[in-house]
Each structure stands twice: as structure tokens, then as C-alpha cells.
Design a protein around this motif. Structure first.
Motif, short mmCIF file in Angstrom:
data_model
loop_
_atom_site.label_atom_id
_atom_site.label_comp_id
_atom_site.label_asym_id
_atom_site.label_seq_id
_atom_site.Cartn_x
_atom_site.Cartn_y
_atom_site.Cartn_z
N SER A 48 -22.80 24.91 20.08
CA SER A 48 -24.00 23.67 20.41
C SER A 48 -24.19 23.99 21.43
O SER A 48 -25.80 24.24 22.55
CB SER A 48 -24.09 22.74 19.20
OG SER A 48 -23.11 22.18 19.95
N GLU A 49 -24.43 23.46 22.61
CA GLU A 49 -24.46 23.82 23.56
C GLU A 49 -24.15 24.70 24.60
O GLU A 49 -25.55 24.87 25.38
CB GLU A 49 -22.95 22.03 24.91
CG GLU A 49 -23.57 22.22 26.20
CD GLU A 49 -22.38 21.26 26.86
OE1 GLU A 49 -22.02 22.12 27.95
OE2 GLU A 49 -21.47 21.20 26.31
N SER B 43 -25.43 27.16 22.77
CA SER B 43 -26.02 27.98 22.47
C SER B 43 -27.63 26.95 22.87
O SER B 43 -28.77 27.59 23.77
CB SER B 43 -26.54 27.40 21.15
OG SER B 43 -27.62 28.12 20.66
N ASN B 44 -28.22 26.36 23.48
CA ASN B 44 -29.00 25.25 23.56
C ASN B 44 -29.01 25.56 25.28
O ASN B 44 -30.57 25.74 25.74
CB ASN B 44 -29.30 23.80 23.65
CG ASN B 44 -28.69 23.73 21.99
OD1 ASN B 44 -29.42 24.51 21.45
ND2 ASN B 44 -28.58 22.36 21.62
N THR B 45 -28.40 26.17 25.72
CA THR B 45 -28.35 26.17 27.09
C THR B 45 -29.05 28.02 28.10
O THR B 45 -30.02 28.25 28.77
CB THR B 45 -27.23 25.44 27.85
OG1 THR B 45 -26.45 24.87 28.01
CG2 THR B 45 -27.63 26.08 30.00
N ARG C 42 -36.00 31.87 17.99
CA ARG C 42 -34.82 30.73 18.13
C ARG C 42 -34.48 31.24 16.82
O ARG C 42 -32.96 31.43 16.45
CB ARG C 42 -35.12 29.83 18.36
CG ARG C 42 -34.07 28.61 18.22
CD ARG C 42 -32.98 29.14 19.46
NE ARG C 42 -31.46 28.10 18.95
CZ ARG C 42 -30.81 27.10 19.56
NH1 ARG C 42 -31.49 26.64 20.49
NH2 ARG C 42 -29.78 26.69 19.80
#
Length: 344
Positions: free
Chosen positions: A244-245, A247-249, A272
């Protein structure tokens, strides 16, 4: 199955100003990244050719020659060399020198390229797109088999019993064909008995299965040695400790690069939802944590009969530290799982 990494040398861009990272900085980072790939035991590195402001590498041979001096075992290849706008004589000579510098680790991956800037840059007509590729590939394969060459073509001066030197370590270079998914290109590779790399960078990879079956059928029907059969995929990838981290970065950088390319091709803005589907089990993005990525690679290895998987790791120019982390995870966590599973 060989496990490797490919790159295009994407230059980091400031999302606010659009200003690109200095090319010199990115080239130094690439050499450091290749050194780490070698240290963690990955099998292959490939670098692409582009002639655009958002990429650092117009000449893969220069990067590969530098990499040959700081590595010991990893194979070093292009991904790809745009042979339609190159001189096959010089191309063979350059890769033969990389092969000599590296002790026999050089490969050449021939392709048409997904961009067209090299054609006007080197004086070629886009209307000759298909004919140029066919003729240049024929000459390259002739040179690869023969030290002295007599050859005639339409787009280049003839060769009359000319020696093409130096020769590769074993006289011949491994030459792959890279394709984007057209059946005609797949059939060409199968008829010639050349290893095939298929770029799968979007949609659902399972849709490509008929192309792999077409390639294998054509390869065998034309009498080529099953023991020398090689086929791989090249897919966008980045590995991290927390999906998740990561992906967001990564999404903003990835989307920005896809939109840069897409503006010249009429693509709608990258969403997205596309990225999230790509990260799923059925999508074409290999972005995530080690265990999930090992399972995903093994799934497509079984589905397609892969002998090589190339994680294309610098789309949108992730930070150097993030690429280094991704390489470390690939070599120390993902690759051991895959090799253990395939050894059973």
C-alpha cells in the motif's frame, strides 16, 4: 527461468515545473544499480535506446560497456536496440566489444522501438518502417554468422567480402527479438528460431497466451532445436516491503510518465483504477511485496512457459533509493522463492 531487470533510463521530473533530472546523475545511478543487480545474483540486465528528453540513454552500448567493468556474472543486453535506424555493422562491432570486455556476457535485443524519433534523426523515412527492420535484421543475422560478409540491400551500401571485426567471444552474439504483441512479429521470430521477448505493459497478460502458443508452434514447425527455445516477458515492476505504501508513493510518478507518453499518442489520462487493476493478480504490473510478486511471476511462468522474466523497473523514474531497494528485494527475496519453486 532467468530473472532480470530492464530499464530505459527514465529521467526524474519535477511534477510542478516539469524540469528533468540531470542526465549525468541518472547515468551514475544506473551503473550503481547494475552493480547491485550483479551482487544480489540476478541473471540479466537490459537497457533501452531512446532519443527523447525524458530518457537518459540514446546508446545502450555505452552503458553496457561501463557496466561490464563493474560486474562479474550478470548478462548485459539492450532492451531494445532500434535496428531499423541503426547500422548493423557498427551495432555488431559495438556489442562484440561489450562481449569481449565482459567475458562473453553481452546480448543484443533487436526491435523496432515504440518511439519514432530515431528515424528523422538518422535520416530514415517512416514510410520504410517495415522494410527497414526486415533488411537490417537480415544483415545483422548474416554478420552474426559470418566474419566475412557479401550482402546487397536497398537501404545500405553493399558489402563485398568485407571482414566485420572484432568478433564476439564465441564468434556469435545471442540475438533476441522484442515485440509489442503483433502476430506477424511473433511469427518472424519463430521462423528465424530467435529468442522472443514480449512486452506486456497493460491490460490482462493472460490475453497474450495465443501469441506464446503461436511462437512455439512456428519455432518447432521450422525445425529449430527445442533445447534452445527461449521466450520471456518484459513488464513494468517495482518491489517494496509494504504494497500500500509503495502504491501510494509510486502511482504519481508512474501516471505522470504514462501521461507524458500518452499525450503524443492520444491516450486518455492514466487513472488510479488502471494502476490498481495492474497491481492485482490478473493485471500486468508487477508492483508489490516479495511473496505476492514471486507468486505472480510463477503464475505467468507456468501459463506462458517462460524462460526469462524481465522486471522493467524505472518507469517514471522512482527515486534511486527505491530502485536500489527494489533490486535488493528481487535478488534476495523474490528470486530465491522462484528458483526454489521451479527446482521442485
Amino acid at each position: 527461468m532467468e530473472l532480470g531487470i530492464s530499464m530505459f533510463g527514465d529521467l526524474g521530473a519535477d511534477l510542478a515545473t516539469g524540469k528533468f533530472q540531470p542526465t549525468q546523475q541518472r547515468l551514475a545511478e544506473i551503473i550503481e544499480e547494475i552493480r547491485l543487480m550483479d551482487e544480489v545474483g540476478l541473471d540479466y540486465f537490459g537497457i533501452g535506446e531512446h532519443h527523447r528528453p525524458d530518457y537518459a540513454v540514446p546508446s545502450p552500448e555505452i552503458v553496457l560497456a561501463a557496466a561490464a567493468t563493474v560486474t562479474k556474472r550478470i548478462k548485459l543486453g539492450s532492451a531494445v536496440s532500434v535496428i531499423s535506424s541503426s547500422d548493423p555493422v557498427k551495432l555488431y562491432q559495438n556489442f562484440a566489444m561489450i562481449d569481449l570486455l565482459s567475458g562473453g556476457r553481452a546480448e543484443l535485443m533487436a526491435g523496432r522501438g515504440s518511439f519514432i524519433e530515431s528515424f528523422p534523426l538518422f535520416g530514415y523515412n517512416l514510410q520504410d518502417y517495415d522494410a527497414l527492420f526486415a533488411e537490417k535484421l537480415d544483415l545483422l543475422l548474416t554478420i552474426n554468422k559470418n566474419e566475412r560478409v557479401t550482402w546487397r540491400g536497398k537501404f545500405r551500401a553493399p558489402l563485398d567480402d568485407q571482414a566485420v571485426l572484432p568478433r564476439a567471444v564465441n564468434d556469435e552474439l545471442p540475438i533476441w527479438i522484442a515485440v509489442g504483441g503483433t502476430p506477424q512479429s511473433v511469427v518472424r521470430a519463430g521462423k528465424l528460431g530467435l529468442p522472443l521477448m514480449i512486452a506486456i505493459i497493460g491490460g490482462t497478460p493472460a490475453q497474450f497466451q495465443p501469441l506464446f502458443e503461436l511462437y512455439k508452434t512456428t519455432y518447432l514447425e521450422h525445425g529449430h532445436d527445442p533445447a534452445r527455445f527461449q521466450v520471456g516477458i518484459h513488464s513494468h515492476a517495482l518491489f517494496g516491503d509494504h504494497a500500500s505504501e509503495l502504491s501510494n508513493t509510486y502511482f504519481p510518478k508512474y501516471a505522470a510518465q504514462m501521461d507524458r507518453v500518452g499525450r503524443s499518442r492520444g491516450w486518455p489520462p492514466y487513472q488510479r483504477t488502471q494502476f490498481d487493476f495492474g497491481m492485482s493478480k490478473h493485471g500486468a504490473l508487477f508492483v508489490g511485496e516479495a511473496d505476492a510478486m514471486a507468486d505472480k511471476i510463477l503464475h505467468y511462468q507456468e501459463l506462458f512457459g517462460l524462460t526469462r522474466f524481465a522486471a522493467h523497473m524505472d518507469v517514471g523514474a522512482p527515486a534511486h533509493r527505491d530502485i536500489m531497494k527494489s533490486i535488493e528485494i528481487f535478488g534476495t527475496k523474490i528470486a530465491p522463492q522462484i528458483k526454489k519453486a521451479l527446482a521442485k
